[in-house]
Design a protein around this motif. Sequence first.
Motif, PDB file in Angstrom:
ATOM      1  N   LYS A 223      15.612  35.948  53.968  1.00 31.53           N
ATOM      2  CA  LYS A 223      16.843  35.487  54.598  1.00 31.53           C
ATOM      3  C   LYS A 223      18.027  36.116  53.874  1.00 31.53           C
ATOM      4  CE  LYS A 223      14.640  32.477  57.242  1.00 31.53           C
ATOM      5  NZ  LYS A 223      14.577  32.631  58.714  1.00 31.53           N
ATOM      6  N   PHE A 224      18.880  36.793  54.634  1.00 29.63           N
ATOM      7  CA  PHE A 224      20.095  37.358  54.065  1.00 29.63           C
ATOM      8  C   PHE A 224      21.287  36.468  54.387  1.00 29.63           C
ATOM      9  CE2 PHE A 224      17.763  41.492  54.181  1.00 29.63           C
ATOM     10  CZ  PHE A 224      17.923  41.829  52.844  1.00 29.63           C
ATOM     11  N   ILE A 225      22.256  36.467  53.465  1.00 25.64           N
ATOM     12  CA  ILE A 225      23.497  35.729  53.665  1.00 25.64           C
ATOM     13  C   ILE A 225      24.663  36.708  53.535  1.00 25.64           C
ATOM     14  CG2 ILE A 225      24.971  33.839  52.891  1.00 25.64           C
ATOM     15  CD1 ILE A 225      22.542  32.472  51.720  1.00 25.64           C
ATOM     16  N   ASP A 226      25.484  36.778  54.571  1.00 24.08           N
ATOM     17  CA  ASP A 226      26.622  37.684  54.577  1.00 24.08           C
ATOM     18  C   ASP A 226      27.749  37.128  53.701  1.00 24.08           C
ATOM     19  OD1 ASP A 226      28.129  39.878  55.210  1.00 24.08           O
ATOM     20  OD2 ASP A 226      28.692  39.187  57.215  1.00 24.08           O
ATOM     21  N   LYS A 227      28.602  38.041  53.238  1.00 20.98           N
ATOM     22  CA  LYS A 227      29.731  37.681  52.377  1.00 20.98           C
ATOM     23  C   LYS A 227      29.237  36.880  51.171  1.00 20.98           C
ATOM     24  CE  LYS A 227      33.079  37.811  56.139  1.00 20.98           C
ATOM     25  NZ  LYS A 227      34.116  37.082  56.905  1.00 20.98           N
ATOM     26  N   CYS A 228      28.241  37.432  50.509  1.00 15.92           N
ATOM     27  CA  CYS A 228      27.555  36.710  49.426  1.00 15.92           C
ATOM     28  C   CYS A 228      27.020  37.712  48.415  1.00 15.92           C
ATOM     29  CB  CYS A 228      26.411  35.886  50.016  1.00 15.92           C
ATOM     30  SG  CYS A 228      25.558  34.845  48.828  1.00 15.92           S
ATOM     31  N   GLY A 229      27.211  37.402  47.139  1.00 15.17           N
ATOM     32  CA  GLY A 229      26.773  38.277  46.075  1.00 15.17           C
ATOM     33  C   GLY A 229      25.467  37.848  45.431  1.00 15.17           C
ATOM     34  N   HIS A 230      25.437  37.858  44.095  1.00 14.73           N
ATOM     35  CA  HIS A 230      24.201  37.747  43.331  1.00 14.73           C
ATOM     36  C   HIS A 230      23.738  36.308  43.114  1.00 14.73           C
ATOM     37  CE1 HIS A 230      21.154  39.237  40.612  1.00 14.73           C
ATOM     38  NE2 HIS A 230      21.644  38.591  39.575  1.00 14.73           N
ATOM     39  N   ALA A 231      24.616  35.340  43.344  1.00 14.25           N
ATOM     40  CA  ALA A 231      24.262  33.925  43.117  1.00 14.25           C
ATOM     41  C   ALA A 231      24.522  33.146  44.399  1.00 14.25           C
ATOM     42  CB  ALA A 231      25.060  33.354  41.951  1.00 14.25           C
ATOM     43  N   ALA A 232      23.619  33.309  45.360  1.00 18.97           N
ATOM     44  CA  ALA A 232      23.831  32.750  46.707  1.00 18.97           C
ATOM     45  C   ALA A 232      23.963  31.241  46.693  1.00 18.97           C
ATOM     46  CB  ALA A 232      22.680  33.171  47.617  1.00 18.97           C
ATOM     47  N   MET A 233      23.247  30.565  45.796  1.00 17.36           N
ATOM     48  CA  MET A 233      23.286  29.104  45.771  1.00 17.36           C
ATOM     49  C   MET A 233      24.640  28.583  45.321  1.00 17.36           C
ATOM     50  SD  MET A 233      22.002  30.457  42.899  1.00 17.36           S
ATOM     51  CE  MET A 233      22.328  30.328  41.135  1.00 17.36           C
ATOM     52  N   MET A 234      25.430  29.444  44.668  1.00 17.30           N
ATOM     53  CA  MET A 234      26.788  29.069  44.275  1.00 17.30           C
ATOM     54  C   MET A 234      27.815  29.459  45.329  1.00 17.30           C
ATOM     55  SD  MET A 234      26.895  30.269  40.282  1.00 17.30           S
ATOM     56  CE  MET A 234      28.592  29.720  40.086  1.00 17.30           C
ATOM     57  N   GLU A 235      27.654  30.678  45.865  1.00 18.83           N
ATOM     58  CA  GLU A 235      28.704  31.234  46.714  1.00 18.83           C
ATOM     59  C   GLU A 235      28.629  30.758  48.162  1.00 18.83           C
ATOM     60  OE1 GLU A 235      31.143  35.392  46.698  1.00 18.83           O
ATOM     61  OE2 GLU A 235      29.027  35.441  46.177  1.00 18.83           O
ATOM     62  N   GLN A 236      27.413  30.545  48.654  1.00 23.98           N
ATOM     63  CA  GLN A 236      27.221  30.073  50.030  1.00 23.98           C
ATOM     64  C   GLN A 236      26.209  28.924  50.019  1.00 23.98           C
ATOM     65  OE1 GLN A 236      28.918  30.969  52.563  1.00 23.98           O
ATOM     66  NE2 GLN A 236      29.639  33.062  52.279  1.00 23.98           N
ATOM     67  N   PRO A 237      26.538  27.816  49.362  1.00 28.72           N
ATOM     68  CA  PRO A 237      25.548  26.752  49.148  1.00 28.72           C
ATOM     69  C   PRO A 237      25.047  26.092  50.431  1.00 28.72           C
ATOM     70  CG  PRO A 237      27.726  26.022  48.468  1.00 28.72           C
ATOM     71  CD  PRO A 237      27.823  27.489  48.713  1.00 28.72           C
ATOM     72  N   GLU A 238      25.877  25.936  51.446  1.00 32.14           N
ATOM     73  CA  GLU A 238      25.428  25.270  52.671  1.00 32.14           C
ATOM     74  C   GLU A 238      24.371  26.098  53.392  1.00 32.14           C
ATOM     75  OE1 GLU A 238      28.624  24.125  55.197  1.00 32.14           O
ATOM     76  OE2 GLU A 238      29.550  22.809  53.708  1.00 32.14           O
ATOM     77  N   ILE A 239      24.601  27.397  53.502  1.00 31.55           N
ATOM     78  CA  ILE A 239      23.619  28.268  54.163  1.00 31.55           C
ATOM     79  C   ILE A 239      22.359  28.350  53.310  1.00 31.55           C
ATOM     80  CG2 ILE A 239      23.164  30.592  55.025  1.00 31.55           C
ATOM     81  CD1 ILE A 239      26.191  30.890  55.448  1.00 31.55           C
ATOM     82  N   PHE A 240      22.543  28.520  52.006  1.00 31.94           N
ATOM     83  CA  PHE A 240      21.397  28.590  51.090  1.00 31.94           C
ATOM     84  C   PHE A 240      20.532  27.348  51.233  1.00 31.94           C
ATOM     85  CE2 PHE A 240      19.112  27.945  47.186  1.00 31.94           C
ATOM     86  CZ  PHE A 240      18.770  29.209  46.747  1.00 31.94           C
ATOM     87  N   ASN A 241      21.145  26.184  51.187  1.00 29.83           N
ATOM     88  CA  ASN A 241      20.383  24.940  51.232  1.00 29.83           C
ATOM     89  C   ASN A 241      19.709  24.722  52.585  1.00 29.83           C
ATOM     90  OD1 ASN A 241      20.969  24.331  48.578  1.00 29.83           O
ATOM     91  ND2 ASN A 241      22.672  22.970  49.063  1.00 29.83           N
ATOM     92  N   ALA A 242      20.299  25.211  53.647  1.00 33.94           N
ATOM     93  CA  ALA A 242      19.673  25.101  54.969  1.00 33.94           C
ATOM     94  C   ALA A 242      18.397  25.937  55.018  1.00 33.94           C
ATOM     95  CB  ALA A 242      20.643  25.547  56.057  1.00 33.94           C
TER      96      ALA A 242
END
Length: 256
Positions: A223-242
Amino acid sequence: MSFSIKEENGFKYVEQGEGPVILLLHGLFGALSNFSEIFHTFSDRYKIIIPLLPIYEKTKTEASVEGMTTYVEDFVSFRGLKDLTLLGNSLGGHVALTFALRQPELVKALVLTGSSGLFEAGMGKTFPKRSDYKFVRDRVRYTFYDPQTATDELVDEVYDIFQNNYKTLRIVRVARSAQRHNMREVVGQIKAPTLLIWGLNDNITPPRVAHEFESLMSHTELKFIDKCGHAAMMEQPEIFNAYLEDFLKKHVVLAA
């Protein structure tokens, strides 16, 4: 979110919740705050545990990927843990992979985000002088898609680490160990279902690294997350957690 750190038998760790165990493994400069959103979202159904890896401490633990993995093995044995979901960011993902190869019977599932093990740009051969605050700030910002994610508090934490010669030496040794410890030939042996969550804008372990993990491992979801760097759980936590929620529903059974 504040964390209460437990100290037992030479281990420091944080634990919250009840249920199947999710063991969170932080990166080279990882802090407990990196996982605050995972704690908040999942600790009502899962037992969330973070062992604090002795990267900077004066300890007998070898400053290497292998040494950190042995530390996690000893911690898991001490706590009597099994049926683990290992979730690792950066160096923590590398340690999770090594643990899964050594102790496959204990691993229920893997979640890797920005994991080293195949390639990592890191800081290269250049480490900051003790007084070089700007260098540290720029490198911490480089970790994220949005530089504002690198708060003054986070930059100060990393800067303070580099004011200690012993801690800096340990970091250099661990970082070089991670670069040497390439897992390309062995990750295919891991049979646990694995979720790869990757920032499309990761400068340290770029998207091609995620694609290579997917091609080498037989039971993966990417799963890729756009507008996101090396620490996805910090930068895009809602998408990461979903993404994490969907994966756990498939592979980790909750008690009735």
